[in-house]
Design a protein around this motif. Sequence first.
Motif: not given
Length: 117
Positions: A70-74, A81-88
Amino acid sequence: MAAAAAPAVSDQPPNAQAPGPVPFDPSRPPVIEGFTPQTRSRDETFKEKFMRKTKENPFVPIGCLGTAGALMYGLRAFHQGKTRQSQMLMRGRIFAQGFTVVAIIFGVFATTLKPKQ
């Protein structure tokens, strides 16, 4: 003429006594009342110990892998620049960390309750 023997002179004062018992001897393991350490016939390699610990509590490595994934994908999503996906994914990382901590605590309690052999 015979030489007279010189009296033996001690480095300690005449009233000094031998030291008492040493409270801690670093050359030997400490004696703990009610505890007898188990002797192992041989030392384990890192791989053998890792496999034994994984078999005892398989949820800890699963939680660690989930946290790292999750850390690596985030971080990758944040970089793109995918802030929504990064937050999830960061929220998922926190969930995975909590899962890992609960698995460690469960493993400690299970080991404590396990009958001694």
